[in-house]
Structure formats: C-alpha cells, structure tokens
Design a protein around this motif. Sequence first.
Motif, short mmCIF file in Angstrom:
data_model
loop_
_atom_site.label_atom_id
_atom_site.label_comp_id
_atom_site.label_asym_id
_atom_site.label_seq_id
_atom_site.Cartn_x
_atom_site.Cartn_y
_atom_site.Cartn_z
N PHE B 131 0.94 -1.07 0.37
CA PHE B 131 -0.41 -0.01 -0.37
C PHE B 131 0.69 1.47 0.13
N LEU B 132 1.79 1.14 0.89
CA LEU B 132 2.81 2.11 0.97
C LEU B 132 3.09 2.43 -0.34
N MET B 133 3.69 1.08 -0.96
CA MET B 133 4.57 1.66 -2.31
C MET B 133 3.55 2.27 -3.06
N GLY B 134 2.16 2.31 -4.01
CA GLY B 134 1.67 2.40 -4.42
C GLY B 134 0.91 3.77 -3.83
N ALA B 135 0.87 4.55 -3.11
CA ALA B 135 1.00 5.58 -2.37
C ALA B 135 1.85 6.41 -2.98
N ALA B 136 3.27 5.60 -2.93
CA ALA B 136 4.62 6.31 -3.34
C ALA B 136 4.68 6.55 -4.92
N ALA B 137 4.36 5.41 -5.91
CA ALA B 137 4.53 5.71 -6.91
C ALA B 137 3.49 6.27 -7.24
N ALA B 138 2.19 6.32 -7.44
CA ALA B 138 1.29 7.95 -7.54
C ALA B 138 1.61 9.03 -7.23
N MET B 139 2.44 8.98 -6.07
CA MET B 139 3.25 10.60 -5.91
C MET B 139 3.74 10.75 -6.96
N LYS B 140 4.75 10.32 -7.19
CA LYS B 140 5.51 10.25 -8.17
C LYS B 140 5.43 10.11 -9.54
N LYS B 162 -2.91 -6.08 -4.63
CA LYS B 162 -4.11 -5.80 -4.29
C LYS B 162 -4.08 -5.08 -2.81
N GLY B 163 -3.01 -4.63 -2.44
CA GLY B 163 -2.57 -3.87 -1.61
C GLY B 163 -1.95 -2.36 -2.57
N TYR B 164 -0.92 -3.17 -3.58
CA TYR B 164 -0.67 -1.77 -4.08
C TYR B 164 -1.55 -0.79 -5.48
N GLU B 165 -2.31 -1.26 -5.53
CA GLU B 165 -3.91 -0.72 -6.45
C GLU B 165 -4.32 0.29 -5.21
N ALA B 166 -4.79 -0.53 -3.76
CA ALA B 166 -5.32 0.66 -3.14
C ALA B 166 -4.69 1.50 -2.59
N GLY B 167 -3.09 1.48 -2.42
CA GLY B 167 -2.51 2.52 -2.76
C GLY B 167 -2.08 3.61 -3.32
N VAL B 168 -2.14 2.77 -4.67
CA VAL B 168 -2.23 4.16 -5.83
C VAL B 168 -3.19 5.23 -5.88
N LYS B 169 -4.48 4.31 -5.40
CA LYS B 169 -5.87 5.14 -5.38
C LYS B 169 -5.82 5.85 -4.49
N TYR B 170 -5.53 5.36 -3.42
CA TYR B 170 -5.94 6.38 -2.30
C TYR B 170 -5.02 7.86 -2.49
N ILE B 171 -3.97 7.89 -3.71
CA ILE B 171 -2.97 9.09 -3.59
C ILE B 171 -3.66 9.69 -4.69
N ASN B 172 -4.41 8.63 -6.07
CA ASN B 172 -4.52 9.52 -7.28
C ASN B 172 -6.17 8.10 -8.00
N SER B 298 11.44 14.75 -1.45
CA SER B 298 11.41 16.01 -1.27
C SER B 298 10.84 15.40 -0.01
N ALA B 299 11.48 16.44 1.16
CA ALA B 299 10.44 16.56 2.44
C ALA B 299 9.23 16.23 2.57
N LEU B 300 8.93 17.36 2.25
CA LEU B 300 7.21 17.26 2.09
C LEU B 300 6.37 15.46 2.14
N GLU B 301 7.20 15.02 0.94
CA GLU B 301 7.33 13.90 0.49
C GLU B 301 7.18 12.64 1.17
N LYS B 302 8.79 13.16 1.72
CA LYS B 302 9.19 11.86 3.20
C LYS B 302 7.54 12.22 4.10
N ASN B 303 7.70 13.06 4.76
CA ASN B 303 6.47 13.85 5.88
C ASN B 303 5.09 12.73 5.16
N LYS B 304 4.52 13.23 3.92
CA LYS B 304 2.83 12.53 3.37
C LYS B 304 3.10 11.31 3.59
N LEU B 305 4.31 10.52 3.17
CA LEU B 305 4.42 9.04 3.02
C LEU B 305 4.80 8.50 4.50
#
Lengths: 346, 326
Positions: B131-140, B162-172, B298-305
């Motif tokens: 999920f975390l990786m999905g979020a990271a991917a969507a952010m970048k 499944k976790g990855y997909e959910a993480g991506v959709k969470y951000i975007n 960036s510091a912002l992205e790190k914090n978000k993750l």
Amino acid sequence: MKKAAPIIGLIVGIALACLLALFFRENPLHVLKVLLTSSYNSKFDFGLTLFYTTCLIFSGLAFSIPMKAGLFHIGAEGQIIFSAVVAAYLGHVLPFDTSFSILLLCVLTALAGFLAAYVIALLKLYRQAHEVVVAIMLNFILSAFATWFTINRLQNPNSQNPETHLIQPSFQFLNNDFLKVYFEQSAVSSFFLVAILFCIVLFILEQKTLWGLQIRAYGSNPLAARRLQISDFKILTISLGLAGVCSALVGLTEVLGNTFQFKIGFSPQYGFLGIAVALLARNNFLGIIASAFLMASLHKGASDLDLETKFLTRDFSLILQAIIIFSVASSYYFFNYRFKKKVKLD
Amino acid sequence: MLVAGRIFFFLSAIIVSSTSLAFKVGLVLDKGGKDDKSFNTSAYNGATKAEKELGIELKYVEATDNNSLEVLHRNFAQKKYDLVIGIGFAQADAIKKVAALFPQTQFAIVDGEVKANNVRSLLFEEHEGSFLMGAAAAMKSKTGVVGFLGGMDIPLIRRFQKGYEAGVKYINPKATVLNNYIGVTGEAWNNPTKAKEMALSQIGKKADVIFHAAGASGSGLFDAAADKKIYAIGVDSNQNWIKPGVVLTSMLKRVDVAVYETIKSANAKQFQGGVIRFGLKDSGVDWALDQNNEKLWSALEKNKLNEIKKQIIAKKIAVPDYYVTK
C-alpha cells in the motif's frame, strides 16, 4: 565386454565426479560415501528414492515409446502437470460410491494425458508441424492452464500455497498402501509396481506383437513403412497416445499416491529427466527400470550432498548427473566404435 | 560395502555431534537459492549475522524439489539440530509433518503458518508495505499510469498487487494500474529477460513508475527503467543500491530480522511457538530510504509517506488483504 559398457561407464563417471570434488576441497571418498548411502539411510529415504524411480520410469517411457517410432517427444513435462491437475480436480468433484469411481478417475486422467499428447500427433498428421516445436510450446500452454485453473478454480482455501483442494478422503486409499506403511509413510506407493509392470508389458508388446513391429519399422524408415501400408495415423496415435498415458501416470503417482493434491511446481522437471533416463537405457523398456533407479538415487543424493558436506551445494549434483550421463552414454559409443573398426579390418 | 559404509557413517556422525556443543541451527532455503538478491538472501543474511554475533553453528541447504524439503527437515532433526528454520510458504506441509515426529526440536517457518507447540510461524503483512509503495508510486507518477510486475501468479503475489492498487488509488483515484505476471512456472522468479520485456511494454503504455514482486527477475525491470528513464521500486531486500537514482525505494520485508530474532531467542532458551506477524508497526515491513535514493524525495513527500505509514499503523487507513477478501 560390450555388455558391460554401461557399468564401466557408470564407474568411470562416478570416479570422475568424485575427483572433481577435490577442486571443492572435499574428500572424494566422503562424497562417494554420501552418494552411495544417501538413498538407503533409512526406510523413509529408500521409499523416496523408489518414488522418484516410479516417476522417472513413467517419464522415461513417455520419451522412449515415441522414440521407437522415430519421434523426439519432449512434451512429457506439460502432460504430467496437466494430468495432475485433472486428477486433482476429479478427485475433488467425482461422487464416490464404489471402487468404480477410482477406476473412472484413473481412466479419465489417462484420457487427459492421451488427449494432451494427441494434439502433437494431430498437428503433425494434418499440418506437418514438427513434433519438437509443438511439444515444447504445448509444455508452456498446459502448465499455464494448470496454474490458472488451480488459482482461479481450485485453490485450497485453507492454504496460502498455490495448490488445489485435497482430493476426497475416500480417494486417499493409498495412504494405507502396504508399500507406504513399510517405508514409514514415505512418498512411494503401489504405483511403483504399476511402473514395473508397465515396462514389462510394453517390452512384450514391442517384441512380440505386430503393432510393436510396425512401430519399430516406422521408426527405422518411415518411407518404407508407408510402402508396407503402415499408416502414419495409426503409428502416431499409438506411440504418442501411449506416451501421454505414461505422462498421466506420473500425475496420478503424485496426486493419488503422494500429496493427494496438485501443488504448482511439484515436478522437478520429471519430463526432462525422463529423456536422460531413456537415453541412458538406450530406449530399452526393461533397461529404463535400472536407469530410472540410478537417476533417482542421484537425484536423492543431490540434496544430501548439500547437507553432508561443507562446500558442495545442490548445483554440484547437477554437474555430477551430467558427468555420469555423459560417461555412460559415451561408453556405448566407445565400445561400439572399436567393435565396428575390427569388422572393417576383417 | 554398504554395511561398512553405514557403520562408518554412523561413527562419524557420533564424533561430529559429540565434539560441538554450540547451539546448532539448520536453515532450509527455498528453491530460489541463497543468491536471489531478494527473499532468500535476506534470510541467509539474518542467519549469518546470528552466526557471527551469537556464536551459533549454522548449516544451510537449498531445496531441490518439494519432496526433498521433508527429507532435509528430517535429517536436520535427526542430527539433533536445536533449531530448524524453513524459508518460504512451500515448506509448511513438510514442517508440519516433521515437527510432529520430533517434538524436542524447535522449528520456525517464514511466510507459512503451522500450528504446533514447537513451531514458530513468521508472517509478514505484505499488503501494508505494498500500500505504501502504491502511494509512493502515485505521488511520483506524472502520467497517472503506474505498473506492477508480479513473479508467479500465486496468492502471495496477489496480496502485494491488491495492496499496491489500493495505495495508488488512495493518492490518485483516477490513476491506472497496469498488472502483469511474468510466468506460470517457478521459472518466473528467475527470468530477468521477460521481466524487462514486460516492463518495456508497460512503459509503452505510459507507465512511469513500476513496482516488482518477482524475486531475481526484478533486475530486468531495473534495466528497463534505467534505459527509459523512469522509476522502479524494489522488493524484499533493500534494492536501492542496484541502480541509484532509478530505484525510487524498496519495500523491505525484513526476513533477516525475523530469522535473527528467532535464532537469538531460541539460543537464549526463550523459544516459543505460535504466530508472529511483522508489519509496519514493528518495521518488519517498511520502505527503504538511504543515500542512494535520498535525492529523489523532497521533505514534503517524505512526510506525506510517513504520515500514511502512521495512519496504517493506527488503523485509520484500512488496507485490503487478499487473504481475507479474495
């Protein structure tokens, strides 16, 4: 002398392999000892060796029957996996009332193996497709189907492993098999006896019947055989069909006799090891029993070498198998070569 | 000859076992082998670390096929090893059988669950990390298209997906996720060529971040990503070093920590059976940040993750689990 060729080749091969161990700072005698004893350390170990032997006899037959008709059949691996899935599926869904169900399961699984192999025959008959290409491609198609079917239709809900449901308890009759009990619940089952019986029956069929003669005739010269009214259709159907049935028996050995389910990746490439078995036995159906036992012992010894020595890993056992196959195979050549030369001089 | 060999074997076994008094650990690796730079390597590292620091005696073996697993575990138990560790889900059945036969020996299994008093099951919450990786991917991702490369299509990898997909959709929520599996046989874990091809085809469909869960095949993805100048995400071990600047981060699955801790507690005579789950909360699963990928964040992205990570730990974000929902 000529008859002893494979045994001499075997001894030379093992000697070479042990010498090779010197390079890995291992005592060659120790390696030899592990190889010789690993299959017989306990009844359980020996049972496992016999299980491998069973699978390798069937897969060796699956290669050597079509070879008699001059066909290079390398599609056993896919057929083994496919028929194992079919057996696991049938064991899960077939209603069990009498021993008739068991028979039905075996027959239908054998039919599945037959049909899987028959695709090769049909494409060769009607489209002139080369059997090697079709067989190797079919290996992927069949194992892809098996994986898809297992995960999407038959996944065992109690497990995270990619594997099917266990077959119904009443189909697990081989659990109390006398061979299994004797060998301390090892993997071996009565299919071992079936394998030996198969070799003997096939040997008789080949030597004593018209079909056997026709297949051998077709194998040595298809053009001449066609002149003699031996039909391509018949030869391909019999030889590849029987090969498919033999492949299916490997699947049955695993599903009915060992794990009672289909696990993705259960086969350590029996289909391809079978080629080596058949070549070692020079396609002699009775010789396959001995060569399958040899290969099984080596396969079994492989994992023990890893455990018993400091520096050798399982990869060494592959090198070892290769050296032994190479030296046994070349021993035939070596002795035959000298023999022929003498004839010429006369 | 045979009898003599057996006697000799027996004697030597006695001599060997009586001379060493150290705590003996047997490690049974999966078919991938110890050099897969991923799952098995991680387990092997954990065990060798224990060997160096705790002075235990370590012997590792690699499985040749499913049937050999049971034999290897049996042999370790028969040779009076104190702790036998099986790596990989495929060993669950073998350990279940052997653990019942040798109640005095302690067993541990990674990625599988065996219910017995002398077995410790080490499980990981892969879906949380994915999920975390999905979020990271969507952010970048700039294109809104990201990719997932699985090894073999098995439940474990579906859990990653499944976790990855959910993480991506969470951000975007509008993002597209491309899914591919490398193969249908065990070969899929070790086929970098095909992984590269699939990665290139995903890149052709505008994917600009790709996450792999494919063992040794992953190196193909890293090559493709470096060629086409997109980001890749590694798995299991910290793979940031393989292509610095290309590997965005890695989803750590600390098999090494799990193995090390198990050996440590067993060596201190504090071994207990039962299930231990490693997740984001105890850093058993995590994302990797080191000097190789620091500049990409960036510091912002790190914090978000890290914020997302905290929310998953606090259960404010519900991560779908393939094992539970299917």
